[in-house]
Enzyme design. Sequence first.
Site, short mmCIF file in Angstrom:
data_model
loop_
_atom_site.label_atom_id
_atom_site.label_comp_id
_atom_site.label_asym_id
_atom_site.label_seq_id
_atom_site.Cartn_x
_atom_site.Cartn_y
_atom_site.Cartn_z
NE ARG A 46 -3.64 -0.33 2.30
CZ ARG A 46 -4.42 -0.80 3.27
NH1 ARG A 46 -4.57 -0.13 4.39
NH2 ARG A 46 -5.04 -1.95 3.12
CE LYS A 106 -9.72 -15.04 8.90
NZ LYS A 106 -8.38 -14.55 8.54
CD GLU A 191 -5.50 -7.37 14.50
OE1 GLU A 191 -5.08 -6.19 14.60
OE2 GLU A 191 -4.89 -8.28 13.91
CG ASP A 202 -11.07 -15.52 12.06
OD1 ASP A 202 -10.37 -15.10 11.11
OD2 ASP A 202 -10.79 -16.55 12.70
CE LYS A 206 -9.53 -18.52 10.56
NZ LYS A 206 -8.80 -18.34 11.84
N GLY A 312 -0.44 -16.23 13.14
CA GLY A 312 0.93 -15.73 13.22
C GLY A 312 1.58 -15.71 11.85
#
Length: 438
Positions: A46, A106, A191, A202, A206, A312
């Site tokens: 970016r 995902k 976060e 999330d 998945k 990670g």
Amino acid sequence: MSNPLKVAVLGCGSVGSQVVRLLRAQADDLAARIGAPVELAGVAVRRLDAPREVDVPAELLTTDAMGLVCRGDIDVVVEVIGGIEPARSLILAALENGASVVTANKALLAEDGPTLYEAADKAGRDLYYEAAVAGAIPILRPLRESLAGDKVTRVLGIVNGTTNFILDRMDTAGSGFDEALEEAQALGYAEADPTADVEGFDAAAKAAILASLAFHSRVTAADVHREGISEVTAGDARSARDMGSVIKLLAIAELRTTEGEGGHRDEAVCVRVHPAMIPRSHPLASVREAYNAVFVESEAAGQLMFYGPGAGGAPTASAVLGDLVTVARNHRQGTRGVGESAYADRTVVPMGEARTRYHVAIDVDDRAGVLAAVATAFAGHGVSIQTVRQEGRDDDAQLVVVSHEATDAQLAATVEELRGMDIVRDVTSVMRVEGTEE
């Protein structure tokens, strides 16, 4: 060796920077495994001046991601920027311009996977995404390849490290949700805005990917019943301990047999993400801190468990590089890997038809006849009681009920009736219970 395999990487954050590092650090081994050297042809970012975990030669950096994937000489595009757009447009453009794609996205796969598969089929290129679910844990390849000759009946998993860390701290340290979340943020497991994790978005993405592969049917994130952990209390964690259980945020995908017209029995898919109590004897109960694990049940292989770091930069990059090696080998041999398998086209049933057990905590008046009235409410909706105990006296009186298996719709109707009863002050907790009945 053959001509170099040219790789473009989209994104140079925590995962992308580790992909770049491994591509350079393991260049000789990768070349030996693939049969051709790997050349990093460009890295789309970016901002050119942003701080990065690895040094990337300035001539490889570009802010023109679309120009990079449309060059025409790129063999594989690695997409690790995440989100829906511009990732979708970049992946489609990469496929149209002759590149295979390795992605960890995902959210995009769970929302619009079929579009990506169709574009890959049309282009005759590969689309691989092992890193999209459970980080370094190899779970997608076993589902679509290793177990392709078997019939998977259930997938049960802890697929979000942030929520597992929080619930683990609530269990082992007696922390409240807010306290455990603050600790997770301080350690870098959560976060600054943890909504996607703690509210189950999330894990739902998945779960959709896992269900699609396991049951050969198209399942999107919108098909997944989703509940997060923000309403789980320290009291819930204590109740679980009293039952010899622990609370986990579970992604559950299972086959269900439904009654069709004329008595014909059909198989359907039920997919859900929610917190649940599981016995400490269950393999998933021992999954601590930010680790992930996926438990698979199939007719021939039986029960399998896949465990490891679920997030990670380096662990996720490991899964990306594994896909890259496979895609590169296919590219050299002029072949393709496994594409979408949605032949079963099974229906996704609503959450109301899901069957499980329940732990219900009810604040009640401490007087004769209360237990009988509560039991009658459960029986009236076809919910059988497994155990019941009273905690506290007088104004602190509470009944804790654990049911036998029932549908979610039956339990919801029971709770609605309980909340309307004069003897019930409040239904303070409703928690599903997974695992074998004791």
